[in-house]
Write a protein that holds these residues in place. Structure first.
Motif, short mmCIF file in Angstrom:
data_model
loop_
_atom_site.label_atom_id
_atom_site.label_comp_id
_atom_site.label_asym_id
_atom_site.label_seq_id
_atom_site.Cartn_x
_atom_site.Cartn_y
_atom_site.Cartn_z
N SER A 156 -10.35 -4.11 9.08
CA SER A 156 -10.83 -3.77 7.74
C SER A 156 -9.71 -3.70 6.71
O SER A 156 -9.98 -3.65 5.51
N ILE A 157 -8.46 -3.66 7.18
CA ILE A 157 -7.33 -3.56 6.26
C ILE A 157 -7.00 -4.94 5.69
O ILE A 157 -6.87 -5.92 6.42
N ASN A 158 -6.85 -4.99 4.39
CA ASN A 158 -6.46 -6.23 3.72
C ASN A 158 -4.93 -6.26 3.62
O ASN A 158 -4.33 -5.82 2.65
N ARG A 159 -4.31 -6.77 4.66
CA ARG A 159 -2.84 -6.80 4.70
C ARG A 159 -2.26 -7.64 3.57
O ARG A 159 -1.23 -7.29 2.99
N GLN A 160 -2.94 -8.74 3.28
CA GLN A 160 -2.41 -9.64 2.25
C GLN A 160 -2.37 -8.94 0.90
O GLN A 160 -1.42 -9.14 0.12
N ALA A 161 -3.37 -8.10 0.63
CA ALA A 161 -3.38 -7.37 -0.64
C ALA A 161 -2.19 -6.42 -0.72
O ALA A 161 -1.57 -6.28 -1.79
N GLN A 165 0.89 -6.55 -3.37
CA GLN A 165 1.33 -5.40 -4.16
C GLN A 165 2.83 -5.17 -4.00
O GLN A 165 3.53 -4.83 -4.96
N LEU A 166 3.33 -5.37 -2.78
CA LEU A 166 4.76 -5.19 -2.53
C LEU A 166 5.58 -6.22 -3.30
O LEU A 166 6.61 -5.88 -3.91
N ALA A 167 5.12 -7.46 -3.30
CA ALA A 167 5.83 -8.51 -4.04
C ALA A 167 5.84 -8.21 -5.54
O ALA A 167 6.87 -8.39 -6.22
N GLN A 168 4.72 -7.73 -6.05
CA GLN A 168 4.64 -7.37 -7.47
C GLN A 168 5.57 -6.21 -7.79
O GLN A 168 6.22 -6.19 -8.84
N ALA A 169 5.64 -5.24 -6.87
CA ALA A 169 6.51 -4.08 -7.10
C ALA A 169 7.97 -4.51 -7.08
O ALA A 169 8.79 -4.00 -7.88
N TYR A 170 8.33 -5.44 -6.19
CA TYR A 170 9.71 -5.96 -6.16
C TYR A 170 10.06 -6.61 -7.50
O TYR A 170 11.13 -6.35 -8.08
N ARG A 171 9.15 -7.45 -7.98
CA ARG A 171 9.41 -8.15 -9.25
C ARG A 171 9.50 -7.17 -10.41
O ARG A 171 10.35 -7.30 -11.29
N ALA A 172 8.60 -6.18 -10.39
CA ALA A 172 8.61 -5.19 -11.47
C ALA A 172 9.91 -4.40 -11.48
O ALA A 172 10.46 -4.07 -12.54
N ALA A 173 10.43 -4.08 -10.29
CA ALA A 173 11.69 -3.34 -10.20
C ALA A 173 12.86 -4.19 -10.70
O ALA A 173 13.76 -3.70 -11.38
#
Length: 283
Positions: A156-161, A165-173
């Protein structure tokens, strides 16, 4: 002083439980009823006074008798065992047909092993380690329940999501224009990395439980094969039951250690509104 107060409360609760059981005893009820009938027929309060005296003596003496306390404890153990059995049977009914088939086959094999032991050894009494097969079967049911729930959790876990989110957080940082925003995004990165690590830990626990379930099934089959060739009870005592018991205990400890991670994942996703990452049953 706090510990002393807690001990006193525990003692009081302990005493009260026996007193309550004594009050509910049929002999107490019918004894009081007998005095009441005597009072009604004699039109006298003397039987009622005698009833009060007898009841006081009864409640002071019976709950403190070691034999009565042993009786109450045995009843409680039997009640809890029956309750656990009913709960386990209800749990089995919630399994899929394939899971129920595995459980019922192992139950049948357990009975066959115990019957064959008596048949081939000529003994009418099961050794203690063979009696523990009942516990091993219960362990199988409990572990199977954990396995199927955790496996469903992973599905049930959406690992890709989460990875997105992690990739977006890296870019935002990396693109942050001020130190405060950068620290916030770096914190978000660390949280998401821990969540992914938790996913991996849960996945490892699922594989470990799967292996443990297979070990229990294989052990039962091994016992069934071995008992057919045994001629004396002494040979059976040489079989190693401790290894399986220790392995199950280790698996349960691991599950206890990762239970918080499963709960934390659900709590975090619910708090952040990431309902798509929650198992359907917990949304």
């Amino acid at each position: 002083m706090a510990n002393l107060g807690r001990i006193e409360r525990d003692i009081q609760r302990f005493q009260t439980s026996y007193l309550r059981e004594a009050l509910k005893e049929p002999i107490n009820f019918w004894g009081l009823a007998g005095f009441a009938v005597a009072a009604a027929y004699s039109f006298s309060v003397i039987p009622l006074l005698l009833a009060i005296i007898a009841e006081c003596v009864y409640l002071m003496v019976v709950p403190n008798l070691p034999a009565y306390r042993s009786l109450v404890q045995r009843r409680e153990r039997e009640r809890m065992a029956a309750q656990a059995k009913a709960a386990r049977e209800k749990l089995i009914k919630s399994f899929t047909p394939r899971e129920r088939e595995a459980v019922e086959y192992l139950r049948w094999l357990k009975g066959k092993i115990q019957d064959n032991y008596k048949k081939f050894t000529g003994s009418s009494v099961l050794p203690s380690n063979l009696q523990m097969l009942d516990q091993r079967w219960e362990d199988f049911v409990d572990l199977l329940d954990v396995y199927r729930r955790r496996k469903q959790h992973l599905k049930s876990i959406n690992r890709q999501a989460v990875h997105n989110q992690l990739a977006q957080a890296y870019r935002a940082a990396e693109n942050a224009t001020d130190e405060k925003t950068k620290r916030i995004q770096q914190t978000n990165v660390e949280i998401l990395k821990r969540r992914i690590a938790s996913f991996d830990e849960i996945e490892r626990s699922v594989k470990l439980v799967e292996g443990q379930l297979q070990s229990i099934e294989n052990f039962f089959s091994y016992l069934n094969d071995e008992i057919v060739t045994m001629s004396t009870p002494e040979k059976f005592s040489l079989l190693d039951f401790e290894q399986l018991s220790d392995s199950i205990a280790m698996t349960k400890q691991m599950l206890d250690a990762t239970a918080d991670e499963v709960g934390q994942l659900d709590a975090y996703n619910r708090e952040m509104g990431n309902y798509e990452l929650l198992p359907e049953a917990n949304r």
